[in-house]
Design a protein around this motif. Structure first.
Motif, PDB file in Angstrom:
ATOM      1  N   GLY A 178       0.780  -1.227   0.000  1.00  0.00           N
ATOM      2  CA  GLY A 178       0.000   0.000   0.000  1.00  0.00           C
ATOM      3  C   GLY A 178       0.808   1.270   0.000  1.00  0.00           C
ATOM      4  O   GLY A 178       0.250   2.358   0.153  1.00  0.00           O
ATOM      5  N   TYR A 179       2.126   1.167  -0.206  1.00  0.00           N
ATOM      6  CA  TYR A 179       2.986   2.341  -0.271  1.00  0.00           C
ATOM      7  C   TYR A 179       3.917   2.229  -1.478  1.00  0.00           C
ATOM      8  O   TYR A 179       4.401   1.138  -1.796  1.00  0.00           O
ATOM      9  CB  TYR A 179       3.844   2.479   0.996  1.00  0.00           C
ATOM     10  N   ALA A 180       4.166   3.351  -2.141  1.00  0.00           N
ATOM     11  CA  ALA A 180       5.112   3.402  -3.251  1.00  0.00           C
ATOM     12  C   ALA A 180       5.667   4.818  -3.337  1.00  0.00           C
ATOM     13  O   ALA A 180       5.069   5.763  -2.801  1.00  0.00           O
ATOM     14  CB  ALA A 180       4.448   3.011  -4.569  1.00  0.00           C
ATOM     15  N   SER A 181       6.807   4.979  -3.986  1.00  0.00           N
ATOM     16  CA  SER A 181       7.414   6.303  -4.107  1.00  0.00           C
ATOM     17  C   SER A 181       7.859   6.561  -5.533  1.00  0.00           C
ATOM     18  O   SER A 181       8.145   5.637  -6.294  1.00  0.00           O
ATOM     19  CB  SER A 181       8.613   6.441  -3.159  1.00  0.00           C
ATOM     20  N   VAL A 182       7.893   7.843  -5.873  1.00  0.00           N
ATOM     21  CA  VAL A 182       8.403   8.302  -7.164  1.00  0.00           C
ATOM     22  C   VAL A 182       9.458   9.358  -6.853  1.00  0.00           C
ATOM     23  O   VAL A 182       9.172  10.343  -6.173  1.00  0.00           O
ATOM     24  CB  VAL A 182       7.283   8.896  -8.037  1.00  0.00           C
ATOM     25  N   SER A 183      10.684   9.142  -7.320  1.00  0.00           N
ATOM     26  CA  SER A 183      11.779  10.014  -6.914  1.00  0.00           C
ATOM     27  C   SER A 183      12.801  10.170  -8.027  1.00  0.00           C
ATOM     28  O   SER A 183      13.083   9.227  -8.767  1.00  0.00           O
ATOM     29  CB  SER A 183      12.464   9.457  -5.664  1.00  0.00           C
ATOM     30  N   ALA A 184      13.362  11.387  -8.122  1.00  0.00           N
ATOM     31  CA  ALA A 184      14.463  11.652  -9.054  1.00  0.00           C
ATOM     32  C   ALA A 184      15.802  11.475  -8.374  1.00  0.00           C
ATOM     33  O   ALA A 184      16.844  11.733  -8.978  1.00  0.00           O
ATOM     34  CB  ALA A 184      14.350  13.069  -9.613  1.00  0.00           C
ATOM     35  N   GLY A 185      15.808  11.057  -7.102  1.00  0.00           N
ATOM     36  CA  GLY A 185      17.056  10.879  -6.380  1.00  0.00           C
ATOM     37  C   GLY A 185      17.629  12.203  -5.925  1.00  0.00           C
ATOM     38  O   GLY A 185      16.912  13.174  -5.692  1.00  0.00           O
ATOM     39  N   ALA A 186      18.943  12.262  -5.816  1.00  0.00           N
ATOM     40  CA  ALA A 186      19.609  13.426  -5.243  1.00  0.00           C
ATOM     41  C   ALA A 186      19.429  14.688  -6.077  1.00  0.00           C
ATOM     42  O   ALA A 186      19.662  15.794  -5.588  1.00  0.00           O
ATOM     43  CB  ALA A 186      21.096  13.130  -5.068  1.00  0.00           C
ATOM     44  N   ALA A 187      19.016  14.545  -7.337  1.00  0.00           N
ATOM     45  CA  ALA A 187      18.886  15.709  -8.208  1.00  0.00           C
ATOM     46  C   ALA A 187      17.721  16.614  -7.820  1.00  0.00           C
ATOM     47  O   ALA A 187      17.658  17.764  -8.239  1.00  0.00           O
ATOM     48  CB  ALA A 187      18.709  15.251  -9.658  1.00  0.00           C
ATOM     49  N   MET A 188      16.797  16.129  -7.018  1.00  0.00           N
ATOM     50  CA  MET A 188      15.574  16.866  -6.722  1.00  0.00           C
ATOM     51  C   MET A 188      15.253  16.728  -5.232  1.00  0.00           C
ATOM     52  O   MET A 188      15.207  15.621  -4.708  1.00  0.00           O
ATOM     53  CB  MET A 188      14.426  16.293  -7.542  1.00  0.00           C
ATOM     54  N   PRO A 189      15.020  17.840  -4.512  1.00  0.00           N
ATOM     55  CA  PRO A 189      14.752  17.724  -3.083  1.00  0.00           C
ATOM     56  C   PRO A 189      13.384  17.153  -2.752  1.00  0.00           C
ATOM     57  O   PRO A 189      13.169  16.663  -1.651  1.00  0.00           O
ATOM     58  CB  PRO A 189      14.866  19.169  -2.583  1.00  0.00           C
TER      59      PRO A 189
END
Length: 258
Positions: A178-189
């Motif tokens: 029931g949890y997921a994430s979307v991330s650009a990593g270190a490039a984006m805060p």
């Protein structure tokens, strides 16, 4: 969607160059809210602007800002995202093809959308400067770095697919269902967390999360600044800020290897 996915190919003009996380507050409560968030984030309220000074920015001690403040004339306020792109019209057409609904536009520089689940966000024209300095995290004990989308069960698949494909960022399912994430990593805060709600249907809503090196200490600090604790969980604490906005303090490290 299951497991993890790598970045999708996004046309250059539609690529996300920077993300702004907005705290939207009714006018009557704005000054009190802005003072609280300035205190607990350690960031200064700067660049007041608009016909009635209804916009401002929270400026960190170093690096680029990513938090903005808005006083709204009606409703209960909340949070929304602005995604900076080079070509808002190209990006908006792509968002609509992915299932978004266009709400409106402000000139040729801003397009307002609702995600497939109804979460309001904007595509805004990148000024060529935001994101140049990045956001250093060394030495931080806490950071407001996450927009959590509260997603009804029937909206889960569509909402996850939309945000992963719109941003082109890496999508990853949590070890906890029931949890997921979307991330650009270190490039984006700013990263996006999606969590399922107990309800079957309804609109997607949002709140902000902070990563904390010492959650208990930060909880005490937020309470001293005027927040109220609603719930303590094994990995996070749910609070209300002084004007009734939900936010969470989490045990995620503020300076992770991302």
């Amino acid at each position: 969607m299951t497991g993890a996915t790598t970045n999708d190919e996004v046309p250059g003009g539609a690529a996300v160059r920077w993300v702004w996380l907005f705290l939207d507050t009714p006018v009557a409560d704005a000054e009190r809210s802005w003072a609280f968030w300035s205190e607990v984030t350690g960031q200064e309220v700067v660049d007041r602007r608009g016909e009635r000074d209804e916009f401002a920015t929270l400026a960190p001690p170093q690096g680029d800002p990513w938090l903005k403040l808005q006083a709204v004339g009606s409703g209960r306020g909340g949070v929304h995202l602005d995604l900076d792109v080079e070509d808002v019209h190209l990006a908006a057409a792509r968002a609509e093809a992915l299932g978004a609904t266009r709400v409106g536009a402000i000139g040729d520089t801003v397009v307002v959308l609702r995600s497939p689940g109804g979460f309001v966000h904007c595509l805004t024209t990148w000024d060529g400067r935001a994101g140049r300095r990045g956001q250093p995290r060394d030495g931080l004990t806490s950071i407001l770095d996450q927009c959590c989308l509260d997603v009804p069960r029937s909206r889960w698949e569509a909402e996850n697919t939309y945000w992963q494909r719109l941003t082109g960022w890496a999508w990853r399912a949590s070890d906890e269902p029931g949890y997921a994430s979307v991330s650009a990593g270190a490039a984006m805060p700013v990263r996006i967390l999606l969590q399922t709600l107990g309800e079957e249907d309804g609109e997607v809503r949002g709140h902000v999360d902070l990563a904390c090196a010492d959650r208990a200490t930060d909880t005490a600090r937020h309470v001293a600044a005027g927040a109220v604790v609603l719930e303590e969980r094994s990995f996070w604490t749910v609070l209300l800020d002084p004007v009734g906005r939900v936010h969470c303090l989490t045990d995620r490290p503020p300076s992770p290897a991302r």
